[in-house]
Scaffold this motif. Structure first.
Motif, PDB file in Angstrom:
ATOM      1  N   ARG A   1      57.617 -33.361  56.870  1.00  0.00           N
ATOM      2  CA  ARG A   1      58.930 -33.732  56.345  1.00  0.00           C
ATOM      3  C   ARG A   1      59.810 -32.520  56.083  1.00  0.00           C
ATOM      4  O   ARG A   1      61.030 -32.651  56.009  1.00  0.00           O
ATOM      5  CB  ARG A   1      58.757 -34.558  55.067  1.00  0.00           C
TER       6      ARG A   1
ATOM      7  N   THR B   1      59.881 -33.390  48.244  1.00  0.00           N
ATOM      8  CA  THR B   1      59.124 -34.099  49.275  1.00  0.00           C
ATOM      9  C   THR B   1      58.028 -34.965  48.665  1.00  0.00           C
ATOM     10  O   THR B   1      57.820 -36.112  49.081  1.00  0.00           O
ATOM     11  CB  THR B   1      58.522 -33.093  50.266  1.00  0.00           C
TER      12      THR B   1
ATOM     13  N   LYS C   1      58.039 -36.275  45.677  1.00  0.00           N
ATOM     14  CA  LYS C   1      58.719 -37.407  45.045  1.00  0.00           C
ATOM     15  C   LYS C   1      59.094 -38.466  46.082  1.00  0.00           C
ATOM     16  O   LYS C   1      58.916 -39.667  45.857  1.00  0.00           O
ATOM     17  CB  LYS C   1      59.974 -36.939  44.310  1.00  0.00           C
ATOM     18  N   GLU C   2      59.590 -38.003  47.203  1.00  0.00           N
ATOM     19  CA  GLU C   2      59.962 -38.920  48.282  1.00  0.00           C
ATOM     20  C   GLU C   2      58.735 -39.697  48.775  1.00  0.00           C
ATOM     21  O   GLU C   2      58.797 -40.914  48.998  1.00  0.00           O
ATOM     22  CB  GLU C   2      60.572 -38.118  49.428  1.00  0.00           C
TER      23      GLU C   2
ATOM     24  N   ASP D   1      57.823 -42.273  46.122  1.00  0.00           N
ATOM     25  CA  ASP D   1      58.770 -43.384  46.054  1.00  0.00           C
ATOM     26  C   ASP D   1      58.637 -44.345  47.232  1.00  0.00           C
ATOM     27  O   ASP D   1      58.815 -45.561  47.078  1.00  0.00           O
ATOM     28  CB  ASP D   1      60.210 -42.851  45.990  1.00  0.00           C
ATOM     29  N   ASP D   2      58.325 -43.807  48.424  1.00  0.00           N
ATOM     30  CA  ASP D   2      58.245 -44.688  49.587  1.00  0.00           C
ATOM     31  C   ASP D   2      56.834 -45.235  49.847  1.00  0.00           C
ATOM     32  O   ASP D   2      56.593 -45.912  50.850  1.00  0.00           O
ATOM     33  CB  ASP D   2      58.797 -44.004  50.843  1.00  0.00           C
TER      34      ASP D   2
END
Length: 293
Positions: free
Chosen positions: A87, A254, A256-257, A260-261
């Motif tokens: 990412r 990254t 956190k992303e 969250d997903d």
């Protein structure tokens, strides 16, 4: 052929870093500019190379290991790092070290970061930067099936023999309660478990998830998790150089992303038997008082 089943986590003694000066003085202002440059230089260097070199043990099942009959490195930590690097548009190269050499390898510049179920501690934070946690857990202990190694509380560890790394948080806990630690090199998990079974050691303190899966992998060894003792809640994170502020910000965002997903949950369930280690445990975990970790 390599087997990735080892129960070692590490703690390196940290040294206190120098305090930053005030920006009121002109020379201090120059230092501030240098600090900002240093904070971004690590990230700039990685982007220029297009690659981040990450240290891991390759022997810590199921966080970082080689499946039997395979040289392919995998595990929860490894796959989290691969996804995070992807990412960030970086290739990732893993270099394997014994757990007691990981942080030293980063300090010497041989690697850019460390991921190996590394616990965030106050001592480590004095010398290294940590990402936002990607794993939450707590400590348990492996004991003999026949008599629970004579251990019914943490206070019963006095005079017992603990199997573990010399510099681990877990050895600090054991020694805090009066146990002695028998140390090992970069050996596989069966060595630890059989030493408890045959009485060379009495117990192994380690991460709940790692111990649960290690026991399932070797059911013939007559040891078990202690049914009553849960203590020392932990957070694991990616370790970076202290001054790598920009890299830390990028990795934090990254992680956190990925949380969250649902990516962290998906990877965790793959390696932890359907359990989500990316979320804080709900169990009643004993806090160890009088031991500053």
């Amino acid at each position: 052929m390599r087997k990735g089943l080892l129960l070692i986590l590490i703690v390196m003694l940290a040294v206190v870093t120098a305090a930053c000066g005030s920006s009121d003085d002109s020379s201090d202002g120059n230092n501030s500019n240098k600090d900002k440059s240093s904070a971004s230089s690590k990230w700039s260097s990685l982007k220029e190379k297009g690659k981040i070199v990450v240290g891991t043990s390759g022997t810590l099942f199921p966080a970082s290991y080689h499946p039997e009959d395979s040289d392919q490195l995998t595990g929860y930590d490894v796959e989290v790092m691969k996804e995070a690097a992807s990412r960030l548009d970086l290739d990732v190269e893993f270099k394997e070290y014994g757990v007691d050499g990981l942080l030293a390898a980063m300090k010497s510049g041989r690697i850019d970061a460390v991921i190996n179920d590394m616990e965030v501690t106050k001592d480590r934070q004095k010398e290294f930067a940590f990402s936002t946690p990607y794993k939450y857990s707590y400590s348990t202990m492996i004991v003999r099936q026949s008599d629970l190694s004579g251990i019914h509380s943490l206070e019963d560890l006095d005079g017992k023999v603990h199997g573990g790394g010399a510099t681990t948080v877990f050895s600090k806990i054991a020694e805090h309660f009066g146990a002695k630690t028998k140390t090992y090199g970069n050996v596989t998990n069966d060595v630890y478990l059989r030493d408890v079974e045959n009485g060379r050691t009495d117990f192994i303190i380690n991460d709940y998830y790692l111990q649960t899966l290690a026991l399932k992998a070797m059911p013939d060894i007559k040891v078990q998790l202690h049914p009553d003792l849960k203590f020392h809640q932990t957070e694991s994170a990616i370790v970076m150089p202290k001054d790598a502020d920009t890299l830390k910000q990028k990795i934090d965002a990254t992680i956190k992303e990925m949380r969250d997903d649902g990516t962290l949950t998906k990877i965790s369930k793959k390696f932890f038997g359907g359990k989500d280690a990316s979320k804080k445990p709900e169990e009643d975990i004993r806090e160890i008082k009088g031991l500053d970790l």
